[in-house]
Design a protein around this motif. Structure first.
Motif, mmCIF file in Angstrom:
data_model
loop_
_atom_site.group_PDB
_atom_site.id
_atom_site.type_symbol
_atom_site.label_atom_id
_atom_site.label_comp_id
_atom_site.label_asym_id
_atom_site.label_seq_id
_atom_site.Cartn_x
_atom_site.Cartn_y
_atom_site.Cartn_z
ATOM 1 N N LYS A 213 0.753 -1.371 0.046
ATOM 2 C CA LYS A 213 -0.032 -0.056 -0.138
ATOM 3 C C LYS A 213 0.962 1.307 0.002
ATOM 4 N N LEU A 214 1.984 1.018 0.790
ATOM 5 C CA LEU A 214 2.778 2.510 0.697
ATOM 6 C C LEU A 214 3.499 2.673 -0.834
ATOM 7 N N PHE A 215 3.786 1.581 -1.444
ATOM 8 C CA PHE A 215 4.529 2.176 -2.760
ATOM 9 C C PHE A 215 3.148 2.525 -3.945
ATOM 10 N N SER A 216 2.131 1.826 -3.566
ATOM 11 C CA SER A 216 0.655 2.631 -4.384
ATOM 12 C C SER A 216 0.914 3.865 -4.428
ATOM 13 N N LEU A 217 1.146 4.604 -3.234
ATOM 14 C CA LEU A 217 0.812 5.961 -3.196
ATOM 15 C C LEU A 217 1.740 6.563 -4.365
ATOM 16 N N ARG A 218 3.023 6.128 -4.473
ATOM 17 C CA ARG A 218 3.910 6.757 -5.334
ATOM 18 C C ARG A 218 3.338 6.409 -6.837
ATOM 19 N N ALA A 219 2.987 5.063 -7.089
ATOM 20 C CA ALA A 219 2.463 4.863 -8.384
ATOM 21 C C ALA A 219 0.993 5.549 -8.792
ATOM 22 N N GLU A 220 0.221 5.785 -7.750
ATOM 23 C CA GLU A 220 -0.795 6.829 -7.929
ATOM 24 C C GLU A 220 -0.682 7.987 -8.482
ATOM 25 N N GLY A 221 0.244 8.586 -7.662
ATOM 26 C CA GLY A 221 1.074 9.839 -8.162
ATOM 27 C C GLY A 221 1.536 10.050 -9.588
ATOM 28 N N LEU A 222 2.085 9.100 -10.024
ATOM 29 C CA LEU A 222 2.614 9.074 -11.285
ATOM 30 C C LEU A 222 1.582 8.782 -12.448
ATOM 31 N N LEU A 223 0.640 7.977 -12.076
ATOM 32 C CA LEU A 223 -0.352 7.486 -13.040
ATOM 33 C C LEU A 223 -1.690 8.061 -13.189
ATOM 34 N N ASP A 224 -2.107 8.555 -11.918
ATOM 35 C CA ASP A 224 -3.367 9.274 -11.655
ATOM 36 C C ASP A 224 -3.319 10.431 -11.411
ATOM 37 N N GLY A 225 -2.095 11.209 -10.874
ATOM 38 C CA GLY A 225 -2.141 12.545 -10.364
ATOM 39 C C GLY A 225 -2.581 12.472 -8.975
ATOM 40 N N LEU A 226 -2.495 11.562 -8.158
ATOM 41 C CA LEU A 226 -2.960 11.528 -6.832
ATOM 42 C C LEU A 226 -2.469 13.145 -6.016
ATOM 43 N N ALA A 227 -3.274 13.600 -5.505
ATOM 44 C CA ALA A 227 -2.799 14.856 -4.908
ATOM 45 C C ALA A 227 -1.949 14.709 -3.747
ATOM 46 N N PRO A 228 -0.712 15.448 -3.355
ATOM 47 C CA PRO A 228 0.265 15.489 -2.654
ATOM 48 C C PRO A 228 -0.706 15.326 -0.996
ATOM 49 N N GLY A 229 -1.676 16.163 -0.901
ATOM 50 C CA GLY A 229 -2.461 16.142 0.405
ATOM 51 C C GLY A 229 -2.983 14.763 0.603
ATOM 52 N N THR A 230 -3.668 14.299 -0.332
ATOM 53 C CA THR A 230 -4.325 12.885 -0.004
ATOM 54 C C THR A 230 -3.277 11.910 0.058
ATOM 55 N N ALA A 231 -2.216 11.773 -0.553
ATOM 56 C CA ALA A 231 -1.068 10.901 -0.396
ATOM 57 C C ALA A 231 -0.532 11.159 1.282
ATOM 58 N N ARG A 232 -0.339 12.377 1.427
ATOM 59 C CA ARG A 232 0.262 12.518 2.776
ATOM 60 C C ARG A 232 -0.848 12.003 4.156
#
Length: 304
Positions: A213-232
């Protein structure tokens, strides 16, 4: 310089030194702090660091200074070692450790920490917050959570610390958010409460999936534009969720109090609320002061 100081309360951690001037009737006269924590000082530098911080408040005359301190100042690498006491025991030992001083006006006494052998664990400083909470809630039987860099879960029964568990959740969040690939994904102060709550619930139910689940934060940021506030928020929720999964025996079906800094305490309370658990929240600094006052009173009774 302000007021007539009756005694000085000190919380001296690894990175920070904090002191409060206490007047008649327990009134708070002043508060000061510096970044000269235990980890920055050589063995012979503690007295100088302390006096440099408080002399502007108390003056340089010869009035005695009665100091009660807790925290890493009592570690083996601190000013004077205040040995750990094994649980089960009351949070405070009336026999405080006196630190060696060169100044004839300075009386500096240190509260000792607690230890547990199975499983191995230690605390130093948190026992004073526990004592402060119990001084206000003497009939409390349950669990006190003390969130921080190293969060403590402390089981209390009949006024004693029965057992405790430490989780390095704060350390993990700092290390992962600053020193791994996820540092690119969570550089923000924005926050998404829904993402936090969902991550807590997800990890409590499936803690074995944490690393993926931790790495998926990086992958979603790259592929789907996951917002930094949501990732944090999700990173925090994943880590606190894993902690809650491991500490389940401490919070499930227990009367629960959270003692700590306001923001972090609210975060833990929110996570627990999503699991159907309601907690009492108490201010960490306030409990430190109450605990140090209790240690001073207990020592006076012991030595009378």
């Amino acid at each position: 310089m302000s007021g007539a100081v009756e005694w000085i309360a000190v919380d001296w951690g690894t990175s920070t030194l904090r002191a409060w001037g206490i007047g008649e009737g327990g009134s708070l006269l002043w508060q000061v702090q510096s970044d000269r924590g235990m980890g920055t000082l050589a063995p012979g530098a503690f007295e100088t660091a302390f006096l440099e911080l408080i002399i502007p408040q108390v003056g340089d005359d010869e009035e005695p200074l009665d100091v009660i301190a807790c925290g890493m100042v009592g570690a083996r690498q601190g000013w004077a070692e205040a040995a750990y006491r094994p649980v089960p025991c009351r949070p405070l030992d009336p026999a405080l450790i006196r630190a060696p001083t060169l100044s004839p006006r300075l009386g500096f006494r240190i509260v000792g920490g607690l230890c547990q052998h199975r499983p191995a664990d230690v605390m130093r400083g948190e026992e004073t917050q526990v004592a402060g909470f119990l001084s206000l809630n003497p009939a409390f039987d349950g669990v006190i959570c003390l969130p921080g860099t190293h969060t403590k879960w402390v089981h209390i029964s009949a006024g004693e610390v029965v057992s405790f568990q430490t989780c390095m959740t704060g350390d993990l969040f700092a290390a992962i958010s600053r020193h791994t690939v996820l540092r690119h994904s969570v550089i923000t102060e924005d926050w998404n409460e829904t993402a936090f709550s969902e991550a807590v619930s997800d990890t409590v139910s499936r803690p074995e999936r944490l690393a993926a689940k931790l790495f998926s934060l990086r992958a979603e940021g790259l592929l789907d534009g996951l917002a930094p506030g949501t990732a944090r928020a999700r990173l925090s929720g994943l880590l606190i969720g894993a902690e809650l999964a491991s500490a389940r025996p401490y919070w499930l079906g227990q009367d629960l109090a959270i003692v700590g800094a306001r923001g972090l305490s609210k975060l833990y309370a929110s996570a627990l609320s999503g699991l159907g658990v309601t907690a009492t929240i108490a201010d960490g600094d306030g409990m430190v002061l109450k605990g140090l006052a209790a240690a001073r009173a207990l020592s006076a009774e012991y030595n009378s």
